[in-house]
Scaffold this motif. Structure first.
Motif, PDB file in Angstrom:
ATOM      1  N   VAL B 104       0.843  -1.204   0.000  1.00 37.00           N
ATOM      2  CA  VAL B 104       0.000   0.000   0.000  1.00 37.00           C
ATOM      3  C   VAL B 104       0.879   1.256   0.000  1.00 37.00           C
ATOM      4  CG1 VAL B 104      -1.729   1.304   1.307  1.00 37.00           C
ATOM      5  CG2 VAL B 104      -1.938  -1.168   1.098  1.00 37.00           C
ATOM      6  N   GLN B 106       3.802   1.652  -1.210  1.00 41.08           N
ATOM      7  CA  GLN B 106       4.345   1.854  -2.563  1.00 41.08           C
ATOM      8  C   GLN B 106       3.272   2.344  -3.530  1.00 41.08           C
ATOM      9  OE1 GLN B 106       6.469  -2.070  -2.412  1.00 41.08           O
ATOM     10  NE2 GLN B 106       7.856  -0.989  -3.759  1.00 41.08           N
ATOM     11  N   MET B 107       2.043   1.864  -3.333  1.00 43.05           N
ATOM     12  CA  MET B 107       0.948   2.305  -4.198  1.00 43.05           C
ATOM     13  C   MET B 107       0.667   3.800  -4.013  1.00 43.05           C
ATOM     14  SD  MET B 107      -0.048  -0.316  -5.923  1.00 43.05           S
ATOM     15  CE  MET B 107      -1.743  -0.577  -6.383  1.00 43.05           C
ATOM     16  N   TYR B 108       0.938   4.305  -2.806  1.00 39.98           N
ATOM     17  CA  TYR B 108       0.723   5.727  -2.552  1.00 39.98           C
ATOM     18  C   TYR B 108       1.974   6.547  -2.833  1.00 39.98           C
ATOM     19  CZ  TYR B 108      -3.970   5.259  -0.705  1.00 39.98           C
ATOM     20  OH  TYR B 108      -5.312   5.038  -0.593  1.00 39.98           O
ATOM     21  N   GLY B 109       3.015   5.904  -3.282  1.00 37.74           N
ATOM     22  CA  GLY B 109       4.209   6.635  -3.684  1.00 37.74           C
ATOM     23  C   GLY B 109       5.185   6.923  -2.567  1.00 37.74           C
TER      24      GLY B 109
END
Lengths: 569, 266
Positions: B104, B106-109
């Motif tokens: 998660v 990584q998904m949000y940067g």
């Protein structure tokens, strides 16, 4: 008790469960995309039936010749072959099983015997069971035609064998679910499965030369030596094989044919003992489930509350809003994260992993055992790769199915949905590339290497077919996602329509490839297919890229449908 | 965005499913820093509204602005600013808690170091760190809720949307969640939650909106609602949220239903 004077009879309950099953089956077609499923089944089932007819007829003809020529020493091999067919189909096909978990029935006032009967009866129309039972039935008819007086007794013995194998698989799958529910045992079983497959392949390579006729004295000597090894192995294994149900059934039929009915009693009782043992173990495990033990991976154990003292001493959170979007120049973090997640999912799920292994395993068996490798036409490599692709493409048409409720995250996170699709495609392609590599090694090491134009054409055609399948699979995945239950062995649902679409695309691509090859052969231009397939691959690549951008908006427009379909419980 | 920009503004927000209107002309404004409770009976349109606010569902008409950003025009920018615990929890069962939070993040940067640091901190805070190899599918429901909340805050959102966060959660886990949410409010975040547990909403929320049959019936601070309902009923007693809720919504429902009894029960 408000009209609950008597418990319903087992028959009433079984009828109700059968009705429920039939309604679920029919309602399945009333869903969105249900008509497509009906059409797919209308097309696919006759095709499956056509494929199934070969082993069934083969079993009948084989049994007829064995009995009519009095070669009962071959009967154990025939019955073992049917048992092997049952095993292979069980591993390589998806269950046509109930679309609901029969375990949920235990909340009703069901007797254990009714529950046991339900678990035994449901799934009888599963492909492996139907094909293998029909093969045994055909063998019975073959025996009956050859020796009509043997028919009743042989029918009884083979019916017993059929039930024994059925109970065996029911038992095995219940244990598998139990074992797969624990991470360590799941990994151990997968490891054993791999080792077993490799060992089988090693034995196969060592003793089998297919239908190849040895032409030189050295080859003849080698062939004789391998036959000798095979014979010794068969003799060594014979006592064990004859003591197991297929061997016992063959012995019983041989004794009956020799008019020694008293001698046939012992092997028949042996089969009964095996059947009773398998059924007993199955019932024992099932009784545990009936009394509330959960075998399924999805069933969470009871919550273990954290110690009360731990709460006040928990560290405080000091999170602040962040603006950090990584700017890694190579692979974007989103893409990398999604790819790692995909790989973890695949490696942690037996139901996902085994269908990936099975095609290569089957390709190996088909190529090496059938002797196809020795008829080394240029079509062998593309045909084998097409077969492997056929087994794998159905997964491409439902790439979101394994995510379940997790799919919501893709719509909640600040990411492009196309990145998720791309990550899934890249992992899928990498796996297929590995399978293609292994399959190519198997084919090229057992048959003559095709010329360079054929080799290049084959791989370019493969790339073209893969890109087309990926593109159409992505579209299908967004328009018709189906939830895949990873906690149940052999119960994932790719959908028959997806199988049909995958098959049609592959047939069309194969037809196109064949047409180009035929044209090249006709005008004596062996290099012609290479630029043609290269061009087609490039066009397919552009089509894939454009489609990926387009899918972003489609997925956004359909997010509610995708979420509601995959968040079903 | 200025400090006075509302955290959430909906204008004429409507969602239809065929002939059925689930949410109709909802005009709502949530100020930054509010702990906002969104209440309503079953099927009132709460989940549909929260799905539209978080981008899981497109509105049929109307507009949504989150922190001054139009959700249709700037969906990604909006999503970076919010955290969500949706109805289905959006978990991936085949990952461990730690792997899921890293995913998660990584998904949000978030960068890897920060993600790892926050993952460890969140798992520790939520008392989920003791079984690092356990797959999420093997978590209890309460553990899954805590993990979903951890995932919703890993990127430090300015607004947190929670759909029934306390449903199926034991008292100890609920205590952990409440402590965390109050900490976030103290640090200036906005929280928008739906819940059927009115005692918890009353204890946590400063502002309330009540929706019924897709329409927003009332919204304002808890004290405003209390005063409004007390005035309407000519009472001076300190009303509980449950009493306010029943007066606003329940009376209408019970008045519609004829007095019936299931005589065969018991």
């Amino acid at each position: 008790m408000a009209g609950l004077e008597n418990l319903p009879t087992a028959r009433q309950q079984l009828t109700a469960i059968a009705w429920l099953r039939s309604r679920l089956f029919l309602n399945n077609f009333r869903r969105k995309g249900g008509k497509g499923e009906v059409i797919a089944r209308i097309f696919l089932y006759p095709l499956f039936a056509l494929l199934a007819i070969f082993p069934i007829v083969g079993a009948g003809v084989g049994a007829f010749f064995i009995v009519s020529r009095n070669r009962f020493d071959f009967l154990p091999y025939l019955l073992w072959a049917i048992a092997f067919l049952w095993t292979t189909l069980t591993i390589s096909t998806q269950a046509q099983a109930p679309s609901f978990d029969l375990g949920m029935l235990i909340r009703f006032p069901l007797r254990f015997s009714t529950y046991l009967a339900t678990r035994l009866l449901f799934g009888l129309l599963d492909v492996p069971t139907v094909v293998s039972s029909l093969s045994l039935f055909a063998a019975t008819i073959g025996i009956g035609i050859a020796r009509p007086e043997l028919f009743p007794a042989a029918a009884l013995v083979l019916l017993l064998l059929d039930l024994t194998i059925l109970f065996f698989f029911r038992m095995i799958f219940l244990w598998f679910e139990r074992l797969f529910a624990q991470r360590k045992t799941r990994e151990l079983i997968m490891g054993l499965f791999f080792v077993g497959m490799l060992a089988f392949q090693y034995v196969n390579v060592t003793v089998n030369s297919g239908n190849h006729k040895a032409s030189t004295p050295a080859e003849q000597a080698h062939h004789t030596r391998r036959i000798g090894i095979a014979m010794r192995a068969a003799h060594a294994a014979a006592p064990v094989l004859n003591a197991l149900p297929p061997g016992l059934a063959a012995t019983a039929i041989r004794d009956l044919a020799a008019r020694k009915p008293t001698q046939a009693i012992l092997p028949t009782l042996g089969i009964c003992a095996f059947a009773a043992a398998f059924l007993g173990i199955f019932a024992r495990r099932l009784r545990g489930e009936f009394h509330g033990e959960s075998f399924s991976e999805t069933a969470a154990p009871a919550a273990t509350p954290p110690p009360i003292a731990a709460v006040p001493s928990s560290p405080s959170l000091t999170l602040t809003p962040t603006q950090t979007l990584s700017s890694t120049p190579r692979l974007s973090p989103v893409l990398a994260a999604c790819m790692i997640k995909e790989i973890r999912y695949i490696t942690r799920s037996g139901p996902l992993l085994i269908p990936l292994i099975a095609p290569v395993f089957m390709a190996f068996i088909i190529v090496t055992r059938s002797g196809l490798a020795n008829h080394s036409g240029p079509w062998l490599l593309p045909a084998t790769l097409a077969y492997v692709l056929l087994a794998l493409t159905a997964n491409m048409y439902n790439i979101l199915g394994i995510d379940g409720v997790g799919v919501q995250l893709y719509f909640l996170a600040p990411i492009r949905f196309s990145d998720v699709i791309l990550a899934k495609n890249l992992v899928g392609l990498a796996l297929i590339a590995v399978e293609v590599l292994i399959t190519s090694a198997i084919v090229l090491s057992t048959s003559a290497t095709p010329d360079l134009p054929s080799l290049l054409s084959t791989y370019l055609w493969l790339a073209f077919t893969l890109l087309i399948s990926l593109t159409l699979g992505n579209i299908r995945s967004i328009y018709s996602p189906r939830l895949i239950d990873l906690s149940k062995f052999r119960r994932s649902r790719q959908g028959q329509l997806n199988v049909l679409i995958g098959l049609l695309i592959l047939i069309l691509c194969a037809a196109l490839g064949a047409a180009v090859l035929y044209l090249a052969s006709h005008i004596h231009q062996p290099w012609l297919p290479v630029p043609v397939f290269a061009l087609l691959t490039a066009l397919a690549g552009i089509f894939y890229r454009l489609n990926l951008d387009h899918l972003e908006q489609i997925a956004l427009d359909r997010r509610e449908i995708i979420s509601s379909e995959l968040c079903k419980t | 965005m200025t400090p006075t920009t509302p955290a959430v503004v909906t204008t004429g927000l409507t969602r239809r499913f065929g002939d059925f209107t689930a949410v109709q002309e909802v005009n709502l404004s949530v100020a930054p820093g509010q702990f906002f409770g969104f209440l309503g009976p079953n099927g009132a349109g709460k989940s549909t509204t929260i799905k539209m606010l978080t981008g899981l569902l497109a509105p049929t008409s109307g507009s949504i602005h989150i922190l001054g950003l139009d959700t249709t025009a700037s969906p990604l920018e909006v999503k970076r600013q919010i955290g969500v615990v949706p109805e289905g929890l959006a978990l991936f069962g085949r990952l461990t808690g730690s792997e899921y939070l890293k995913f998660v993040g990584q998904m949000y940067g978030l960068d890897k170091v920060l993600t790892a640091q926050r993952t460890a901190e969140l798992l520790d805070f939520m008392s989920l760190a003791s079984e690092p190899k356990k797959l999420i599918t093997d978590y209890s429901h309460g553990m899954q809720k805590k993990l979903a909340l951890a995932a919703a805050v890993i990127h430090g959102p300015k607004i947190l949307f929670l759909d029934e966060p306390f449903e199926g959660v034991d008292a100890i886990a609920a205590g952990t969640l409440k402590a965390m949410l109050q900490g976030m409010i103290a640090r200036g975040a906005t929280i928008f939650l739906t819940s059927h547990v009115l005692e918890i909403v009353e204890r946590l929320c400063t502002h309330i909106a009540i929706i019924d049959k897709g329409r927003l019936i009332t919204h304002g601070s808890l004290e405003d609602l209390r005063a409004g309902v007390a005035t309407a009923s000519n009472g001076s007693r300190h009303l509980t949220l449950e009493e306010i809720f029943i007066q606003v919504v329940g009376s209408q429902h019970t008045a519609d239903a004829p007095a019936r009894e299931l005589t065969w029960l018991g």
